[in-house]
Write an enzyme that holds these catalytic residues in place. Sequence first.
Site, mmCIF file in Angstrom:
data_model
loop_
_atom_site.group_PDB
_atom_site.id
_atom_site.type_symbol
_atom_site.label_atom_id
_atom_site.label_comp_id
_atom_site.label_asym_id
_atom_site.label_seq_id
_atom_site.Cartn_x
_atom_site.Cartn_y
_atom_site.Cartn_z
ATOM 1 C CB SER B 163 11.182 88.723 -55.807
ATOM 2 O OG SER B 163 10.380 89.860 -56.496
ATOM 3 C CD GLU B 246 19.841 85.251 -61.361
ATOM 4 O OE1 GLU B 246 19.073 85.641 -61.728
ATOM 5 O OE2 GLU B 246 20.586 86.205 -60.722
HETATM 6 C C1 LIG Z 1 10.084 92.902 -60.383
HETATM 7 C C2 LIG Z 1 11.005 92.561 -59.934
HETATM 8 C C3 LIG Z 1 11.667 91.777 -58.996
HETATM 9 C C4 LIG Z 1 12.924 91.833 -58.709
HETATM 10 N N1 LIG Z 1 13.144 90.979 -57.804
HETATM 11 C C5 LIG Z 1 14.118 90.544 -56.504
HETATM 12 C C6 LIG Z 1 14.846 90.316 -55.526
HETATM 13 O O1 LIG Z 1 13.923 89.099 -55.753
HETATM 14 N N2 LIG Z 1 16.021 90.651 -55.765
HETATM 15 C C7 LIG Z 1 16.723 91.172 -55.114
HETATM 16 O O2 LIG Z 1 17.878 91.034 -54.950
HETATM 17 N N3 LIG Z 1 16.682 92.092 -56.136
HETATM 18 C C8 LIG Z 1 15.248 92.148 -57.561
HETATM 19 N N4 LIG Z 1 15.169 92.506 -57.838
HETATM 20 C C9 LIG Z 1 15.654 93.836 -57.869
HETATM 21 C C10 LIG Z 1 17.129 93.964 -59.615
HETATM 22 O O3 LIG Z 1 17.670 93.190 -59.835
HETATM 23 C C11 LIG Z 1 17.606 95.404 -59.628
HETATM 24 O O4 LIG Z 1 16.410 96.494 -59.863
HETATM 25 C C12 LIG Z 1 18.645 95.797 -60.538
HETATM 26 O O5 LIG Z 1 19.269 94.970 -60.794
HETATM 27 C C13 LIG Z 1 18.559 97.111 -61.476
HETATM 28 O O6 LIG Z 1 19.498 98.064 -60.171
HETATM 29 P P1 LIG Z 1 18.673 99.519 -59.918
HETATM 30 O O7 LIG Z 1 16.851 99.051 -59.894
HETATM 31 O O8 LIG Z 1 18.892 99.618 -58.844
HETATM 32 O O9 LIG Z 1 18.193 100.028 -61.251
HETATM 33 P P2 LIG Z 1 20.017 100.602 -61.783
HETATM 34 O O10 LIG Z 1 20.764 99.933 -61.325
HETATM 35 O O11 LIG Z 1 19.589 102.207 -60.767
HETATM 36 O O12 LIG Z 1 20.310 101.048 -62.720
HETATM 37 C C14 LIG Z 1 18.552 102.202 -63.272
HETATM 38 C C15 LIG Z 1 19.498 102.513 -64.606
HETATM 39 O O13 LIG Z 1 20.996 102.919 -64.948
HETATM 40 C C16 LIG Z 1 21.661 101.818 -65.682
HETATM 41 N N5 LIG Z 1 22.695 101.256 -65.629
HETATM 42 C C17 LIG Z 1 23.286 100.933 -64.463
HETATM 43 N N6 LIG Z 1 24.568 100.939 -64.649
HETATM 44 C C18 LIG Z 1 25.065 101.092 -65.398
HETATM 45 C C19 LIG Z 1 26.152 101.269 -66.210
HETATM 46 N N7 LIG Z 1 27.412 100.212 -65.110
HETATM 47 N N8 LIG Z 1 26.292 101.020 -67.986
HETATM 48 C C20 LIG Z 1 25.222 101.310 -68.128
HETATM 49 N N9 LIG Z 1 23.949 101.395 -67.936
HETATM 50 C C21 LIG Z 1 23.811 100.964 -66.274
HETATM 51 C C22 LIG Z 1 20.632 100.293 -66.091
HETATM 52 O O14 LIG Z 1 21.270 99.238 -67.045
HETATM 53 C C23 LIG Z 1 18.684 100.929 -65.868
HETATM 54 O O15 LIG Z 1 18.948 101.104 -66.642
HETATM 55 C C24 LIG Z 1 13.699 92.712 -59.013
HETATM 56 C C25 LIG Z 1 13.215 94.195 -59.596
HETATM 57 C C26 LIG Z 1 12.087 94.327 -60.579
HETATM 58 C C27 LIG Z 1 12.171 95.258 -60.882
#
Ligand SMILES: Cc1cc2nc3c(=O)[nH]c(=O)nc-3n(C[C@H](O)[C@H](O)[C@H](O)COP(=O)(O)OP(=O)(O)OC[C@H]3O[C@@H](n4cnc5c(N)ncnc54)[C@H](O)[C@@H]3O)c2cc1C
Lengths: 358, 393
Positions: B163, B246
Amino acid sequence: MHFAFTDEQAMIAETAKTFFAENATSERTRAAMADTGIDKALWQAFTSELGLAGVAIPEALGGVGLGMVELAIFAEEAGRHTAALPLLASLGLAAPAILAGGTDEQKARFLPRIASGELMASFAAVNMGGTPGATLSDGTLTGAALLVPHGASTDLFVVAADNGVAIVERGALGLGITPLTSMDQTRPYARLDFGGVAVETLADPRAAVHAALTTGWLAIAADALGGAQACLDRTVAYTQERIQFGRSIGSFQAVKHRLADMMVAIEQARSAVYWAACAIDERSDEAAFAVHAAKAFACDTYTHCAGEMIQLHGGIGFTWEHDAHLYFKRARSNASLLGTPDWHREQVAGLAGLDDAA
Amino acid sequence: MKLGFSPEEEVFRAEAAAWLKAELEGAFADVRGLTSLTEMPERRRDWERRLGDAGWSCVGWPRAYGGRDATLAQQVIFAEEYARAGAPPRLNHIGIELAGPTILAFGSEEQKARFLPAIARGEEIWCQGYSEPGAGSDLANVRTRAWREGGDWVIEGQKVWTSLAQFSDWIFVIARTEEGSKGPKGLSFLLVPVDQSGVTVRPIHQITGEAEFNETFFDDARTAAESILGEPGDGWKVAMGLLGFERGVSTLAQQMGFRNELDAVIAAARANGEAKNPLIRQRIAKAEIGLKLMRYGALRMLTDAEGGRLNPSALTYKIQWATWRRDLGELAMDVLGQAGETVAGHEYAFPALPNLFLYSRADTIYGGTNEIQRNIIAERALGLPREPRGDLK
Ligand SMILES: Cc1cc2nc3c(=O)[nH]c(=O)nc-3n(C[C@H](O)[C@H](O)[C@H](O)COP(=O)(O)OP(=O)(O)OC[C@H]3O[C@@H](n4cnc5c(N)ncnc54)[C@H](O)[C@@H]3O)c2cc1C
């Protein structure tokens, strides 16, 4: 601003925790349930030995002279053990009504005896809970109150009638008391019939009803908080012990997430209860909003957690022998007594300005 | 327990309110009431600088680093007045809420002196380089690598969902600095300048139509040898410490923003008659109650933190507010009805309430998804068994 217990409050909380954990055991509660719904020895110990029943009654009237935060602490701990006590009826409803609406003489006559446990009192809000109503005329009370908590056991009734607040003593001529088999046996209801009972009235009925409801809502919310926390604690413990498919059931994510959701709700309920208690004590503008919020939120949380407790225990949770149903039934009674969560939220909607002009 | 503020604290409130009002009705009237983070970035930077110059930027930090040494109650009050005045969301919120507190907790004296005043004065904007294509919820799976070369760290790899990287001067990066290490071991927490040829930032469009987050590529990117928080290999510890921040006082500022959003929903409901619909009234009452409970939950948590106690209820805060806001977005659309689904003109840019409906879907994802929050609560607060790890790549 310091939103945590003071040292004194932390000590009171410790005392309350220990007292109820040691005395309000499941065995004793069940014995009371099979009898009148009051553990008389427990009430005796709470009021005279511990001497803390009058937490929110001024010292000059035989109480301890503390406030709503302390009352909530006791109600929470009693709720945690589904204690079979007239805590709500006597201290949460009747005493505040007399304190706020009685004459000095009435306060001096009743409150010290309520604080000491000598008198157990209850409160009948005839306009809530679908009752047919009761009316005062020429010093007599006529009508009925359908659902009076612990009504079959208490010595004194504060009756919020249609046109005033009456004090009715057990044994008064023309008073009929019908015990009702109640789903929650830790707080059984009775029906009261008033056939032209000669009564005395409280000087300020509005203040009496307001104080009784405000304190009562808070006490119910605090009871619900303690109950919900017990549901979570006991269910967490059980899911760690119970093995299925070669693992503890608490290791299944479907189970973990439901327990986590219980905690999320309970922590909010805890904020709600103590926010409301402080707001009343500090006479904050937010007090009315806070107490409606606390009653609605804590009761919904309790209902949810008690249901989850049964579900996550499986068959054992459905037995009479297990305590889950004590919580489940008290949760139900807390939710419906003196306004459902929906009703309290409707009050919040009004306070939030939804009816102001656009 | 006590909720009210003291007379001295009310004096502080009056001072803060007067300053904010003068600025936002004067030189900064143009940024007043902005809600999106990507609008008018240059003016937002000016606003950050103005706050910093006047000592109102990071009020809880020590004066030596550009703060105001404010007590907890004063921080709470400032957060409230900031939002009440209609001041815009902080462009540097990642610097103020994440980078700064982490540097305060883990930085050397030189690092604090080098970085903190620049954050407080709004001179250096920060972003967070954690997530990668293969490391989302499973953050410890980062592949971005870094190694020492002379007086520098060299960084190679890719971050995603970064972000505000397009507006940032610095990025904090979790990188693997021990070759062959796995999981949380062998990671380091590096502070990297964004403006260099080795760093490429590519905006990604979100479901709202805006582009607030980015892909960030590191190809022979460099930072000085001393730009590391903690020792090499301590990265996970530092990153996890940051998660604690946070949930700081910033939550109260955020709640004042929520207050404004809920007020907008109520105003819309009153305007179109939905305020009379009993079902809508229930949902608005729930939102009102939920918002208050966030406030009092935060005050409990902060009071405990000030007394040096960690309240486990802090772990419930993220899922609480994220879910609340998602529900508010849905409520907003139900209040607006179909009228909320269209917007005049050709640009795909919705007004605040429909945008809230869209944007709030991210709240339950970033900073740890709701599911991850539930795992954390169950494991850390309730002591339930940890999730098993698989071995798929
Ligand atoms: C608007 C926005 C801003 C962001 N800004 C930043 C930023 O500035 N810097 C940064 O580093 N990141 C940022 N992020 C990233 C954010 O932290 C990640 O999207 C988040 O941690 C989820 O990771 P992923 O997208 O890979 O989803 P995944 O980890 O692939 O998850 C997909 C789905 O699987 C579920 N899941 C995964 N593991 C498990 C588990 N162990 N048990 C149950 N369910 C599970 C999740 O809950 C989710 O529903 C941002 C994301 C968004 C949407």
